[in-house]
Design a protein around this motif. Sequence first.
Motif, PDB file in Angstrom:
ATOM      1  N   ASP A 184       0.839  -1.042   0.164  1.00 19.24           N
ATOM      2  CA  ASP A 184      -0.146  -0.045  -0.038  1.00 19.24           C
ATOM      3  C   ASP A 184       0.743   1.261   0.019  1.00 19.24           C
TER       4      ASP A 184
ATOM      5  N   SER B 213      -2.556   7.110  -7.672  1.00 18.20           N
ATOM      6  CA  SER B 213      -3.700   6.276  -8.171  1.00 18.20           C
ATOM      7  C   SER B 213      -3.755   5.239  -7.274  1.00 18.20           C
ATOM      8  N   THR B 214      -5.054   4.552  -7.390  1.00 19.58           N
ATOM      9  CA  THR B 214      -5.377   3.687  -6.001  1.00 19.58           C
ATOM     10  C   THR B 214      -6.184   2.281  -6.979  1.00 19.58           C
ATOM     11  N   ASN B 215      -6.235   1.387  -6.147  1.00 16.79           N
ATOM     12  CA  ASN B 215      -7.014  -0.081  -6.587  1.00 16.79           C
ATOM     13  C   ASN B 215      -8.096   0.042  -5.712  1.00 16.79           C
TER      14      ASN B 215
ATOM     15  N   GLU C 146     -10.926  -1.734  -5.731  1.00 21.76           N
ATOM     16  CA  GLU C 146     -11.193  -3.027  -5.292  1.00 21.76           C
ATOM     17  C   GLU C 146     -10.417  -3.659  -4.027  1.00 21.76           C
ATOM     18  N   ARG C 147      -9.046  -3.401  -3.936  1.00 25.91           N
ATOM     19  CA  ARG C 147      -8.202  -3.745  -2.810  1.00 25.91           C
ATOM     20  C   ARG C 147      -8.217  -2.765  -1.772  1.00 25.91           C
TER      21      ARG C 147
ATOM     22  N   THR D 222      -1.699   2.342  -5.334  1.00 25.28           N
ATOM     23  CA  THR D 222      -0.566   1.628  -6.213  1.00 25.28           C
ATOM     24  C   THR D 222       0.229   2.648  -7.025  1.00 25.28           C
TER      25      THR D 222
ATOM     26  N   SER E 101       5.228   3.244  -8.873  1.00 31.68           N
ATOM     27  CA  SER E 101       4.256   2.528  -8.951  1.00 31.68           C
ATOM     28  C   SER E 101       4.438   1.125  -8.946  1.00 31.68           C
TER      29      SER E 101
END
Length: 122
Positions: free
Chosen positions: A24, A44-46, A48-49, A53, A68
């Motif tokens: 993370d 940026s992010t994920n 779903e998790r 990222t 990244s």
Amino acid sequence: MVQLEYSEKYCAKSPEEIYGFVEDLSNFHKLLPPDRVSDFRIESTNPERKIVTSCSFIIKKVARVGVSHKKLVKNEQIVLQSTKKSGFEFYLQFKVRPSEEKEGSMLQIYFESDTNALTAML
């Protein structure tokens, strides 16, 4: 080309805890010296998790640097790569394994960079 291999170090946390923390990238600023880094940004992010990222920050008197995810091996390895926000190409690899001597983990970090671009920036 610059390649740095840091000696393996013991950490009292499990491989799963270390992997989760490093994976993370919202935690990445905690690994950097606060007197040399500023303007930490989440890029940026994920969703779903629910992890970051990609992130960027300024190394004071040098440049903005972005990182990244490049490769993730659950609870074993994380490879980060520079983003276009960086003025030079680099890779940062974290390898973690269970400690054989006591409860916890062994962590090793590798860094690889294009020296020509890095030297030009300095």
